[in-house]
Enzyme design. Structure first.
Site, PDB file in Angstrom:
ATOM      1  N   ASP A 143      40.680  47.178  36.400  1.00 51.49           N
ATOM      2  CA  ASP A 143      39.267  47.065  36.749  1.00 51.49           C
ATOM      3  C   ASP A 143      38.427  47.411  35.534  1.00 51.49           C
ATOM      4  O   ASP A 143      38.849  48.192  34.670  1.00 51.49           O
ATOM      5  CB  ASP A 143      38.914  48.010  37.901  1.00 51.49           C
ATOM      6  CG  ASP A 143      39.566  47.598  39.209  1.00 51.49           C
ATOM      7  OD1 ASP A 143      39.796  46.391  39.393  1.00 51.49           O
ATOM      8  OD2 ASP A 143      39.846  48.484  40.044  1.00 51.49           O
ATOM      9  N   ASP A 176      38.017  40.611  42.173  1.00 58.54           N
ATOM     10  CA  ASP A 176      37.283  41.264  43.260  1.00 58.54           C
ATOM     11  C   ASP A 176      35.926  40.602  43.472  1.00 58.54           C
ATOM     12  O   ASP A 176      35.514  40.343  44.610  1.00 58.54           O
ATOM     13  CB  ASP A 176      37.056  42.747  42.951  1.00 58.54           C
ATOM     14  CG  ASP A 176      38.348  43.538  42.857  1.00 58.54           C
ATOM     15  OD1 ASP A 176      39.333  43.149  43.501  1.00 58.54           O
ATOM     16  OD2 ASP A 176      38.366  44.545  42.126  1.00 58.54           O
TER      17      ASP A 176
END
Length: 215
Positions: A143, A176
């Protein structure tokens, strides 16, 4: 008819584009940024930053609190990838709206993007947790987009959680974001998407009936 069916490939190419962008961004971050807050890069002040973080669990940094959760999550993602891939083809054959098909393609691409991390990154990036039984299927998702919404102590008057410290700062990646945007667009424009789909289905049925009568 074959030419019409072949056009579904364009929506799978949407998925492929998401996967390629997602993996490129993740690898750039992995090989060029320091893990954690020391390597943080501010984009828009303290509100939006690049922050290299590995996530062993679900989207936006969430985790499942039980044993073997990672392998279960990875297998779930694998099943979801197959189901969404089939659903994309199924809805296309049913005459779904173009916008809906693009959204499904985005969701599929995001699902595959994070699945690749889970399956392979534990081996190729050596980022599986130290206690993982195997690096395969235990890779951690990379991330990097950090939105610092709010953190602080909740007012005492809030039932059950009053006085607790809470932080709202999701860290996520391209995959995401693609899943989130795809689902959000479907929810926002669902009336338009499914109205167009129903209209196309009626048109296809009428065309089929007309062909049968001529035959």
């Amino acid at each position: 008819m074959k030419e019409k069916s072949s056009k579904v490939i364009y929506f799978y190419l949407v998925s492929l584009l998401v996967i390629v962008i997602d993996q490129i961004v993740k690898l750039i971050v992995h090989f060029n940024m320091q893990l954690g807050s020391r390597g943080q890069i501010k984009i828009f002040g303290d509100w939006f930053k690049l922050h290299y973080l590995t996530n062993p669990g679900m989207a936006f940094g969430m985790e499942l609190p039980f044993d073997h959760a990672k392998i279960i999550l990875t297998l779930f993602r694998l099943g979801a990838m197959v189901a969404i891939g089939y659903y994309l083809y199924y809805t296309y054959k049913k005459g779904a709206a173009t916008g809906l098909l693009v959204c499904i393609g985005m969701i599929l691409g995001g699902a595959i993007g994070n699945l690749l991390d889970s399956i392979f990154y534990g081996v190729f990036l050596d980022n599986a947790p130290y206690d993982a039984p195997t690096p395969w299927f235990y890779g951690q998702v990379v991330d990097m987009f950090y939105i610092d919404i709010w953190e602080g102590r909740l007012p005492e008057w809030i039932p059950l959680i009053g006085g607790d410290y809470m932080a709202l700062w999701p860290v996520f990646n391209v995959a995401d974001a693609s899943i989130f945007l795809g689902i959000s667009a479907i929810l926002i424009w669902q009336k338009k998407f499914f109205k167009e789909t129903n209209t196309k289905n009626v048109a296809v049925a009428a065309e089929s009936s007309s062909t049968e009568v001529r035959d």
